[in-house]
Scaffold this motif. Structure first.
Motif, PDB file in Angstrom:
ATOM      1  N   ASP A 131       0.871  -1.178   0.000  1.00 32.42           N
ATOM      2  CA  ASP A 131       0.000   0.000   0.000  1.00 32.42           C
ATOM      3  C   ASP A 131       0.906   1.226   0.000  1.00 32.42           C
ATOM      4  O   ASP A 131       1.524   1.560   1.004  1.00 32.42           O
ATOM      5  CB  ASP A 131      -0.895  -0.009   1.238  1.00 32.42           C
ATOM      6  CG  ASP A 131      -1.895   1.144   1.249  1.00 32.42           C
ATOM      7  OD1 ASP A 131      -1.791   2.035   0.373  1.00 32.42           O
ATOM      8  OD2 ASP A 131      -2.780   1.159   2.110  1.00 32.42           O
ATOM      9  N   LEU A 142      -0.065   4.425  -1.190  1.00 34.47           N
ATOM     10  CA  LEU A 142      -0.790   5.689  -1.301  1.00 34.47           C
ATOM     11  C   LEU A 142      -0.367   6.616  -0.162  1.00 34.47           C
ATOM     12  O   LEU A 142      -0.445   6.249   1.015  1.00 34.47           O
ATOM     13  CB  LEU A 142      -2.300   5.444  -1.234  1.00 34.47           C
ATOM     14  CG  LEU A 142      -3.187   6.676  -1.405  1.00 34.47           C
ATOM     15  CD1 LEU A 142      -3.060   7.246  -2.813  1.00 34.47           C
ATOM     16  CD2 LEU A 142      -4.646   6.338  -1.091  1.00 34.47           C
ATOM     17  N   TYR A 194      -3.699  11.496   1.128  1.00 30.99           N
ATOM     18  CA  TYR A 194      -4.804  11.126   0.237  1.00 30.99           C
ATOM     19  C   TYR A 194      -5.877  10.310   0.952  1.00 30.99           C
ATOM     20  O   TYR A 194      -6.911  10.008   0.368  1.00 30.99           O
ATOM     21  CB  TYR A 194      -4.261  10.348  -0.972  1.00 30.99           C
ATOM     22  CG  TYR A 194      -3.615  11.274  -1.977  1.00 30.99           C
ATOM     23  CD1 TYR A 194      -4.327  11.795  -3.044  1.00 30.99           C
ATOM     24  CD2 TYR A 194      -2.282  11.656  -1.839  1.00 30.99           C
ATOM     25  CE1 TYR A 194      -3.736  12.676  -3.949  1.00 30.99           C
ATOM     26  CE2 TYR A 194      -1.674  12.523  -2.731  1.00 30.99           C
ATOM     27  CZ  TYR A 194      -2.416  13.032  -3.790  1.00 30.99           C
ATOM     28  OH  TYR A 194      -1.848  13.900  -4.681  1.00 30.99           O
ATOM     29  N   ARG A 195      -5.640   9.985   2.201  1.00 36.98           N
ATOM     30  CA  ARG A 195      -6.655   9.281   2.986  1.00 36.98           C
ATOM     31  C   ARG A 195      -7.529  10.247   3.785  1.00 36.98           C
ATOM     32  O   ARG A 195      -8.579   9.849   4.294  1.00 36.98           O
ATOM     33  CB  ARG A 195      -5.981   8.282   3.928  1.00 36.98           C
ATOM     34  CG  ARG A 195      -5.139   7.272   3.185  1.00 36.98           C
ATOM     35  CD  ARG A 195      -4.488   6.261   4.106  1.00 36.98           C
ATOM     36  NE  ARG A 195      -3.587   5.404   3.356  1.00 36.98           N
ATOM     37  CZ  ARG A 195      -3.964   4.367   2.604  1.00 36.98           C
ATOM     38  NH1 ARG A 195      -5.250   4.042   2.541  1.00 36.98           N
ATOM     39  NH2 ARG A 195      -3.085   3.646   1.942  1.00 36.98           N
ATOM     40  N   LEU A 217     -11.367  10.219   0.199  1.00 33.95           N
ATOM     41  CA  LEU A 217     -11.304   8.780   0.010  1.00 33.95           C
ATOM     42  C   LEU A 217     -12.589   8.108   0.475  1.00 33.95           C
ATOM     43  O   LEU A 217     -13.136   7.233  -0.221  1.00 33.95           O
ATOM     44  CB  LEU A 217     -10.100   8.220   0.767  1.00 33.95           C
ATOM     45  CG  LEU A 217      -9.852   6.710   0.631  1.00 33.95           C
ATOM     46  CD1 LEU A 217      -9.471   6.362  -0.797  1.00 33.95           C
ATOM     47  CD2 LEU A 217      -8.760   6.251   1.589  1.00 33.95           C
ATOM     48  N   PRO A 266     -11.918  -0.961  -0.231  1.00 33.80           N
ATOM     49  CA  PRO A 266     -10.918   0.038   0.179  1.00 33.80           C
ATOM     50  C   PRO A 266      -9.525  -0.224  -0.366  1.00 33.80           C
ATOM     51  O   PRO A 266      -8.848   0.705  -0.810  1.00 33.80           O
ATOM     52  CB  PRO A 266     -10.953  -0.051   1.714  1.00 33.80           C
ATOM     53  CG  PRO A 266     -12.333  -0.538   2.030  1.00 33.80           C
ATOM     54  CD  PRO A 266     -12.687  -1.486   0.930  1.00 33.80           C
ATOM     55  N   ASP A 267      -9.080  -1.487  -0.360  1.00 39.87           N
ATOM     56  CA  ASP A 267      -7.719  -1.758  -0.843  1.00 39.87           C
ATOM     57  C   ASP A 267      -7.610  -1.558  -2.351  1.00 39.87           C
ATOM     58  O   ASP A 267      -6.588  -1.079  -2.855  1.00 39.87           O
ATOM     59  CB  ASP A 267      -7.270  -3.160  -0.441  1.00 39.87           C
ATOM     60  CG  ASP A 267      -8.206  -4.253  -0.935  1.00 39.87           C
ATOM     61  OD1 ASP A 267      -9.344  -3.940  -1.335  1.00 39.87           O
ATOM     62  OD2 ASP A 267      -7.800  -5.437  -0.923  1.00 39.87           O
ATOM     63  N   ALA A 325      -7.511   2.294  -2.972  1.00 42.38           N
ATOM     64  CA  ALA A 325      -6.209   2.848  -2.594  1.00 42.38           C
ATOM     65  C   ALA A 325      -5.128   2.451  -3.592  1.00 42.38           C
ATOM     66  O   ALA A 325      -4.262   3.262  -3.948  1.00 42.38           O
ATOM     67  CB  ALA A 325      -5.827   2.383  -1.189  1.00 42.38           C
ATOM     68  N   HIS A 326      -5.169   1.211  -4.068  1.00 41.20           N
ATOM     69  CA  HIS A 326      -4.169   0.734  -5.026  1.00 41.20           C
ATOM     70  C   HIS A 326      -4.247   1.521  -6.334  1.00 41.20           C
ATOM     71  O   HIS A 326      -3.224   1.958  -6.870  1.00 41.20           O
ATOM     72  CB  HIS A 326      -4.399  -0.752  -5.291  1.00 41.20           C
ATOM     73  CG  HIS A 326      -3.460  -1.353  -6.292  1.00 41.20           C
ATOM     74  ND1 HIS A 326      -2.156  -1.680  -5.985  1.00 41.20           N
ATOM     75  CD2 HIS A 326      -3.629  -1.676  -7.598  1.00 41.20           C
ATOM     76  CE1 HIS A 326      -1.556  -2.177  -7.049  1.00 41.20           C
ATOM     77  NE2 HIS A 326      -2.433  -2.188  -8.050  1.00 41.20           N
ATOM     78  N   ALA A 383      -3.126   5.126  -5.919  1.00 40.11           N
ATOM     79  CA  ALA A 383      -1.666   5.223  -5.815  1.00 40.11           C
ATOM     80  C   ALA A 383      -1.021   5.249  -7.195  1.00 40.11           C
ATOM     81  O   ALA A 383      -0.097   6.043  -7.444  1.00 40.11           O
ATOM     82  CB  ALA A 383      -1.120   4.062  -4.999  1.00 40.11           C
TER      83      ALA A 383
END
Length: 363
Positions: free
Chosen positions: A212, A214, A218-219, A254, A265-266, A269-270, A273
């Motif tokens: 991860d 990111l 950005y969160r 986000l 969520p993953d 985020a991926h 990124a």
């Protein structure tokens, strides 16, 4: 040393055979890349089930894919831009040096290792991208020479965001290399090097890492679309396009994008990124506002442009003298917009010909 996720496209396989091959491919050997099944159009390498192949001519094939459907894909050997191999049995009259036994684990693994050798330029980009992701924030422009055993293997120009990589360089060379600051006049990239943008190299890493990466801001902060990353359109998957469209319509945090896209969520985020490291998104509202008209035009052009040129013909070189009848070592090194796989168009009936009579018993 971190290894990339590589994408394997299976064409024309029966379901049971495909599951067997992927179960073997998914077990990564220590120190080797990890393989994931992929949409064949975006895959780094292809395995093609020989029984699903029809030979059209010297250079053209048709692959029944999926095998149980009526769909067919054409493939011209001259256009193939990634390694491939055929699972026995091969069709009558068709010969290839690139074949394997899909029901023998050792044969499948040997073929994957051969793919990995062909894809070494891509793996080297991944290794360099991993270091750029960690280091690029520490440099405020300038020129960096990357050397290993007193040999130049990469040049990074952070004033123009350009880079060059020595084609024979290995991932392990990057892991052990020395980064040396150089004066501005040392920005020349040797003609034998692959020329890429720094954004492209970091994108290659971000889309293929399991980490991860990111950035934390950005969160929490609002995310804006800054530009469409200057990549070949076929590099964007459906999730990248969805995120860019959503951000073009309305920036969001986000947590808001999770609700709007319904992504896990993953996964969100991926994909964020990879867009971030390609320079596509920002948390700076002023920067995004200034770029908005250009971004809107680029988003439209992303679906319309049919003329993306090759990035660098030197990237077509085959690493380590590996020979194959099927072209370049890696699709990621070409910027062609379309996959060489093309659906076979069904012929429309000729209206000047009489309609066939129904078979006996038909209504």
């Amino acid at each position: 040393m971190e290894q990339p996720v590589l994408r394997l496209g299976l064409l024309g396989f029966p379901d049971a055979a495909a599951q067997r091959v992927m179960s073997w491919a998914a077990h990564a050997q220590p120190g080797w890349p990890q393989w994931r099944e992929s949409d064949p159009h975006r895959a780094d390498a292809w395995m093609i089930f020989g029984s699903s192949v029809e030979v059209l001519g010297r250079d053209s094939l048709v692959v029944r894919h999926p095998l149980t459907s009526g769909a067919r894909l054409t493939l011209n050997r001259a256009e193939v831009d990634r390694p491939l191999a055929f699972a026995n049995p091969l069709p009558e009259g068709f010969a290839s040096a690139e074949f394997f036994e899909s029901d023998v684990e050792k044969s499948v693994r040997q073929r994957l290792q051969r793919f990995e050798a062909w894809l070494r330029p891509l793996r080297t980009q991944f290794a360099l991208g991993a270091q750029l992701v960690e280091r690029v924030g520490k440099y405020k422009g300038g020129i960096v020479h990357i050397t290993h055993d007193n040999k130049l293997i990469a040049v990074i120009d952070l004033d123009r965001w350009k880079a060059g990589i020595h084609i024979p360089a290995r991932p392990v060379d990057l892991a052990m290399a020395e980064w040396i600051r150089r004066p501005a006049l040392a920005n020349d990239i040797p003609s034998s090097f692959i020329r890429l943008s720094v954004h492209q190299i970091m994108w290659t890493y971000a889309v293929r890492t399991l980490r991860d990466v990111l950035p934390a801001r950005y969160r929490e902060q609002t995310i804006y679309l800054r530009r469409i990353p200057p990549m070949a359109p076929r590099w964007f998957d459906d999730v990248h396009l969805l995120i860019m469209r959503e951000l073009m319509m309305r920036p969001g945090k986000l947590s808001e994008l999770l609700d709007r896209t319904c992504l896990a969520p993953d996964a969100l985020a991926h994909h964020l990124a990879s867009l971030y490291f390609a320079g596509g998104i920002t948390t700076d509202a002023d920067s995004a506002r200034r770029a908005e008209p250009k971004v809107r035009r680029a988003l439209v052009a992303l679906h319309l442009d049919q003329s993306v040129p090759d990035h660098d013909p030197r990237a077509m070189g085959v690493p380590n003298g590996v020979n194959s009848e099927f072209g370049a070592p890696s699709s990621i090194l070409r910027d062609g917009q379309h996959s060489p796989l093309r659906p076979v168009q069904s012929r429309a009936p000729d209206p000047t010909l009489p309609m066939p009579l129904p078979e006996q018993g038909e209504d």
